[in-house]
Design a protein around this motif. Sequence first.
Motif, PDB file in Angstrom:
ATOM      1  N   GLY A 451       0.808  -1.214   0.000  1.00  0.00           N
ATOM      2  CA  GLY A 451       0.000   0.000   0.000  1.00  0.00           C
ATOM      3  C   GLY A 451       0.837   1.259   0.000  1.00  0.00           C
ATOM      4  N   TYR A 452       1.859   1.289   0.876  1.00  0.00           N
ATOM      5  CA  TYR A 452       2.697   2.482   0.952  1.00  0.00           C
ATOM      6  C   TYR A 452       3.501   2.689  -0.325  1.00  0.00           C
ATOM      7  N   GLY A 458       3.861   5.155  -5.807  1.00  0.00           N
ATOM      8  CA  GLY A 458       3.584   5.169  -7.241  1.00  0.00           C
ATOM      9  C   GLY A 458       2.652   6.302  -7.629  1.00  0.00           C
ATOM     10  N   THR A 459       1.604   6.503  -6.834  1.00  0.00           N
ATOM     11  CA  THR A 459       0.675   7.601  -7.116  1.00  0.00           C
ATOM     12  C   THR A 459       1.342   8.952  -6.922  1.00  0.00           C
ATOM     13  N   ALA A 460       2.219   9.063  -5.925  1.00  0.00           N
ATOM     14  CA  ALA A 460       2.923  10.318  -5.685  1.00  0.00           C
ATOM     15  C   ALA A 460       3.761  10.710  -6.909  1.00  0.00           C
ATOM     16  N   ILE A 474       2.385  14.941  -4.794  1.00  0.00           N
ATOM     17  CA  ILE A 474       3.116  13.993  -3.948  1.00  0.00           C
ATOM     18  C   ILE A 474       2.338  13.714  -2.668  1.00  0.00           C
ATOM     19  N   TRP A 475       1.758  14.751  -2.076  1.00  0.00           N
ATOM     20  CA  TRP A 475       0.998  14.549  -0.842  1.00  0.00           C
ATOM     21  C   TRP A 475      -0.319  13.829  -1.098  1.00  0.00           C
ATOM     22  N   TRP A 476      -0.927  14.047  -2.254  1.00  0.00           N
ATOM     23  CA  TRP A 476      -2.110  13.243  -2.584  1.00  0.00           C
ATOM     24  C   TRP A 476      -1.724  11.780  -2.738  1.00  0.00           C
ATOM     25  N   GLY A 477      -0.515  11.521  -3.214  1.00  0.00           N
ATOM     26  CA  GLY A 477      -0.023  10.146  -3.287  1.00  0.00           C
ATOM     27  C   GLY A 477       0.101   9.523  -1.904  1.00  0.00           C
TER      28      GLY A 477
END
Length: 506
Positions: A451-452, A458-460, A474-477
């Motif tokens: 998850g992290y 990856g999303t960040a 990055i913070w939304w990630g």
Amino acid sequence: MVNGGAIVGARHERHATPASIRGDRGRLSPSFATRYGTAMHGPATLAPLTQAPPPTWGAELRALAALAGPLIGANLLQMAVFAVDVVFVARLGPVEFAAATLGVFVFNILAFGLIGLVGAAEPLIAASLGRRVGAVRQVRRSFRMAMWLAALGSVLVIVVLNCAAPLLRLAGQDAAVAARAGAFCRILSLAVVPAVMGALIRLTAAALGRPGWALVVTAVALGVAILANWCLVFGHGGFPALGLEGAALASVLTSIATCAAYVVILLTDRKLRRFRLLGKWWRAEWSRMAEIARLGAPIALGWMAEGGLFGGAGLLMGLISVTAIDAHAVALNIAAIAFQIPFGLAQAGTIRVGFAYGAGDRAWIGRAGNVAVLCGIAVMVLSATVFWAVPHWLVRLYVDPARETAVATMAVQLLGIAAIFQLVDGAQAVAAGVLRGVQDTRVPMLIQVSGYWGAGFGTAILLGFGFGWGAAGIWWGLAVGLGVVSALLLWRWSARERIGLTPRTD
């Protein structure tokens, strides 16, 4: 920069236990159970271990609060210790400050992982108390072998810290900063053993119903840190001005003082000393050590994965701008302070659920865990509301908006996102804690790592750079990663009976 109060010790034996403690066939005698009722119901109730568990949610809430309150206070004081270190080191110049920042990051991620490893003794101790039969001996064995594991693990951490300079150069860090960080870490390596041992004793004392000592000892550590930094960094009080090395030495002295205070407490506290935790510490019980390692290794990896996520986010910020790094540091520090509350609730939840797990009471397991989870979510709703309502006031505590307008503006933006991930961060922390109480650590670790680093990091990268959202992306990630972990851990807790995590009653 560090001390043993941040979130350890050990022994085992089959030596004769006084009859007044042991009772019949290794059970807690009535007089001893009455004395140590705080270990089950928290320091305020003094109910004997032989009593039934709290029958209502309200009673469980009071027991959780009595246990979690001092732990939360100690966690917040620990943040003050870190703040003291930053204030002193920041005045030494940019190279020294960067070196200390890197050195402390390396130390903390390794030491925190080691504390997670030996901290598996906490749910084992709680389960032994809940089980009652042979509780004193089992507590002693878990503590002893956790101490052995802490000592062995410390050797590896010390070796890595003494190789910090070349490792940081391999990671692409500035040569001058890496060299200074290496010198800092070599001194800081002397703090590993007392820091980890102190953390183990703290966890053990809390499981045995004496969480208040954590608050007292961390307050003392704060005083030692202030005095030691004042004397050794700038040379006050007749001491030489040692600069960065003085800051590292101050951390070592703080860790030693903290660990020494906990040892004195073990030997003098009327309740704790009856467990004779330091008795025959040289006796090995390899099966118990293996059990602690089996439970603790996933905890360590999960904690390190989470710490690495935020460290990695800081590195991504460095690819954007210095302003992004500064804003990230401000917002993350504010969020970290708020996180100490659910983290303390998670520690207390592990103990409360561990008692119920040892007693084999499925209803109590569910009540204890659900109360902890709901409390964690509730306090983070409150902190998220504060982040939304007064972000400018919070940021102003760290930077002057008139002088550092860009940093302040970006930090306020990040706090708005932090308000979102505060909710899921608190939930995942407490959910992981109550799962530790039923000795479930391997699957939660897999959830955390994937998850992290899969969903979160990856999303960040995707939002921050692929979509061009920058620091906010990055913070939304981070929020996505924490949200995924939170959802999966909460599902696992809710499904605990279906997947066989709780004792069978038939």
